[in-house]
Design a protein around this motif. Structure first.
Motif, PDB file in Angstrom:
ATOM      1  N   UNK A   4       6.916  48.206 -40.627  1.00  0.00           N
ATOM      2  CA  UNK A   4       6.205  47.969 -41.889  1.00  0.00           C
ATOM      3  C   UNK A   4       6.254  49.172 -42.824  1.00  0.00           C
ATOM      4  N   UNK A   5       7.104  50.148 -42.501  1.00  0.00           N
ATOM      5  CA  UNK A   5       7.234  51.298 -43.387  1.00  0.00           C
ATOM      6  C   UNK A   5       8.097  50.931 -44.597  1.00  0.00           C
ATOM      7  N   UNK A   6       7.651  51.265 -45.795  1.00  0.00           N
ATOM      8  CA  UNK A   6       8.471  50.997 -46.972  1.00  0.00           C
ATOM      9  C   UNK A   6       9.693  51.916 -46.980  1.00  0.00           C
ATOM     10  N   UNK A   7      10.780  51.435 -47.573  1.00  0.00           N
ATOM     11  CA  UNK A   7      12.001  52.229 -47.669  1.00  0.00           C
ATOM     12  C   UNK A   7      11.980  53.139 -48.880  1.00  0.00           C
ATOM     13  N   UNK A   8      12.512  54.345 -48.694  1.00  0.00           N
ATOM     14  CA  UNK A   8      12.711  55.276 -49.802  1.00  0.00           C
ATOM     15  C   UNK A   8      14.191  55.655 -49.809  1.00  0.00           C
ATOM     16  N   UNK A   9      14.879  55.243 -50.859  1.00  0.00           N
ATOM     17  CA  UNK A   9      16.298  55.543 -51.008  1.00  0.00           C
ATOM     18  C   UNK A   9      16.411  56.989 -51.482  1.00  0.00           C
ATOM     19  N   UNK A  10      17.253  57.772 -50.804  1.00  0.00           N
ATOM     20  CA  UNK A  10      17.518  59.151 -51.219  1.00  0.00           C
ATOM     21  C   UNK A  10      19.012  59.272 -51.434  1.00  0.00           C
ATOM     22  N   UNK A  11      19.397  59.716 -52.636  1.00  0.00           N
ATOM     23  CA  UNK A  11      20.807  59.758 -52.998  1.00  0.00           C
ATOM     24  C   UNK A  11      21.138  61.018 -53.777  1.00  0.00           C
ATOM     25  N   UNK A  12      22.051  61.829 -53.239  1.00  0.00           N
ATOM     26  CA  UNK A  12      22.633  62.949 -53.979  1.00  0.00           C
ATOM     27  C   UNK A  12      23.869  62.389 -54.681  1.00  0.00           C
ATOM     28  N   UNK A  13      23.834  62.322 -56.011  1.00  0.00           N
ATOM     29  CA  UNK A  13      24.875  61.607 -56.737  1.00  0.00           C
ATOM     30  C   UNK A  13      26.212  62.335 -56.780  1.00  0.00           C
ATOM     31  N   UNK A  14      26.234  63.641 -56.614  1.00  0.00           N
ATOM     32  CA  UNK A  14      27.464  64.409 -56.689  1.00  0.00           C
ATOM     33  C   UNK A  14      28.127  64.461 -55.315  1.00  0.00           C
ATOM     34  N   UNK A  15      29.375  64.013 -55.238  1.00  0.00           N
ATOM     35  CA  UNK A  15      30.089  63.981 -53.953  1.00  0.00           C
ATOM     36  C   UNK A  15      30.206  65.367 -53.328  1.00  0.00           C
ATOM     37  N   UNK A  16      30.192  66.419 -54.130  1.00  0.00           N
ATOM     38  CA  UNK A  16      30.315  67.770 -53.615  1.00  0.00           C
ATOM     39  C   UNK A  16      29.002  68.400 -53.189  1.00  0.00           C
ATOM     40  N   UNK A  17      27.901  67.672 -53.329  1.00  0.00           N
ATOM     41  CA  UNK A  17      26.584  68.233 -52.998  1.00  0.00           C
ATOM     42  C   UNK A  17      26.418  68.352 -51.492  1.00  0.00           C
ATOM     43  N   UNK A  18      26.226  69.563 -51.030  1.00  0.00           N
ATOM     44  CA  UNK A  18      26.056  69.797 -49.602  1.00  0.00           C
ATOM     45  C   UNK A  18      24.601  70.096 -49.234  1.00  0.00           C
ATOM     46  N   UNK A  19      23.736  70.207 -50.236  1.00  0.00           N
ATOM     47  CA  UNK A  19      22.345  70.592 -49.979  1.00  0.00           C
ATOM     48  C   UNK A  19      21.504  69.524 -49.323  1.00  0.00           C
ATOM     49  N   UNK A  20      21.844  68.253 -49.515  1.00  0.00           N
ATOM     50  CA  UNK A  20      21.045  67.200 -48.907  1.00  0.00           C
ATOM     51  C   UNK A  20      21.877  66.461 -47.876  1.00  0.00           C
ATOM     52  N   UNK A  21      21.430  66.525 -46.641  1.00  0.00           N
ATOM     53  CA  UNK A  21      22.054  65.785 -45.560  1.00  0.00           C
ATOM     54  C   UNK A  21      20.945  65.023 -44.851  1.00  0.00           C
ATOM     55  N   UNK A  22      20.962  63.686 -44.940  1.00  0.00           N
ATOM     56  CA  UNK A  22      19.857  62.918 -44.348  1.00  0.00           C
ATOM     57  C   UNK A  22      19.810  62.965 -42.823  1.00  0.00           C
ATOM     58  N   UNK A  23      20.926  63.299 -42.191  1.00  0.00           N
ATOM     59  CA  UNK A  23      20.975  63.350 -40.729  1.00  0.00           C
ATOM     60  C   UNK A  23      20.918  64.802 -40.293  1.00  0.00           C
ATOM     61  N   UNK A  24      19.822  65.170 -39.626  1.00  0.00           N
ATOM     62  CA  UNK A  24      19.582  66.569 -39.275  1.00  0.00           C
ATOM     63  C   UNK A  24      20.144  66.993 -37.932  1.00  0.00           C
ATOM     64  N   UNK A  25      20.361  66.061 -37.057  1.00  0.00           N
ATOM     65  CA  UNK A  25      20.759  66.436 -35.705  1.00  0.00           C
ATOM     66  C   UNK A  25      21.863  65.508 -35.212  1.00  0.00           C
ATOM     67  N   UNK A  26      22.215  65.639 -33.983  1.00  0.00           N
ATOM     68  CA  UNK A  26      23.316  64.867 -33.421  1.00  0.00           C
ATOM     69  C   UNK A  26      22.945  63.417 -33.113  1.00  0.00           C
ATOM     70  N   UNK A  27      21.682  63.039 -33.332  1.00  0.00           N
ATOM     71  CA  UNK A  27      21.265  61.667 -33.040  1.00  0.00           C
ATOM     72  C   UNK A  27      21.920  60.665 -33.981  1.00  0.00           C
ATOM     73  N   UNK A  28      22.298  61.106 -35.163  1.00  0.00           N
ATOM     74  CA  UNK A  28      22.867  60.208 -36.165  1.00  0.00           C
ATOM     75  C   UNK A  28      21.820  59.447 -36.940  1.00  0.00           C
ATOM     76  N   UNK A  29      20.544  59.677 -36.629  1.00  0.00           N
ATOM     77  CA  UNK A  29      19.446  59.000 -37.318  1.00  0.00           C
ATOM     78  C   UNK A  29      19.015  59.811 -38.530  1.00  0.00           C
TER      79      UNK A  29
END
Length: 191
Positions: A4-29
């Motif tokens: 029941x958690x609402x979704x929050x879309x997070x999008x770095x629009x620039x293909x070269x942006x390395x500052x935001x990575x939604x996956x922090x670890x090797x889990x792939x989540x």
């Protein structure tokens, strides 16, 4: 079990942006703020991305969008509060019948406060930059249907030379501030 958690879309629009990575670890989540689930969207051409982001927000389970990019004109993090009706190149109106300006629906004051409490220099601005971020903010906001149940839509800009670690921290802080304002989904909308 129903999520029941609402979704929050997070999008770095620039293909070269390395500052935001939604996956922090090797889990792939992807990382999730408390009380919400992250819907990561990779960068694409601005026109395609505008369509993809609007489609996500038309899904009633997605209740927020945080656009992430860089600013070339400021030394601190900025939350852009509005976007003008401009084409991608800035030479003409994007939409001949749309409003001149679209205002962000995210809880900007709370987001700025949270960023400052996290030790990051931050402010809000009504000044748009001539880039894909402003184009996307306007495109998404102007495509939202009228109604009381409007999703939270915001744009976070990081200083051009800010470290990836600081950008990661800022995105998480801003997303968490947005998530605090999202109500759980009714069971009929949950996945």
């Amino acid at each position: 079990m129903t999520d029941t958690r609402p979704g929050i879309v997070i999008c770095a629009w620039d293909a070269g942006e390395s500052g935001w990575d939604p996956v922090e670890d090797l889990s792939g989540e992807p990382w999730n703020p408390n009380g919400a689930r992250t819907v990561p969207v990779p960068s694409a051409s601005p026109e395609a991305l505008a369509s993809t982001l609007s489609a996500h927000l038309s899904d009633r389970r997605c209740r927020a969008l945080l656009l992430v990019g860089r600013t070339r004109s400021h030394e601190g993090f900025r939350l852009q509060m509005r976007a003008e009706n401009r084409s991608l190149d800035g030479a003409a109106r994007r939409d001949g019948v749309g409003p001149s300006v679209a205002r962000a629906t995210a809880p900007v004051a709370e987001m700025v406060r949270a960023l400052k409490e996290a030790g990051l220099a931050a402010d809000a601005t009504s000044e748009a930059e001539d880039d894909a971020g402003s184009y996307l903010l306007y495109s998404v906001l102007s495509s939202l249907p009228d109604g009381a149940d409007t999703p939270a839509v915001g744009l976070l800009r990081a200083p051009e030379k800010e470290s990836d670690d600081a950008v990661q921290r800022a995105v998480k802080t801003a997303a968490q501030a947005m998530a605090r304002h999202l109500a759980p989904l009714p069971r009929s909308r949950a996945i």
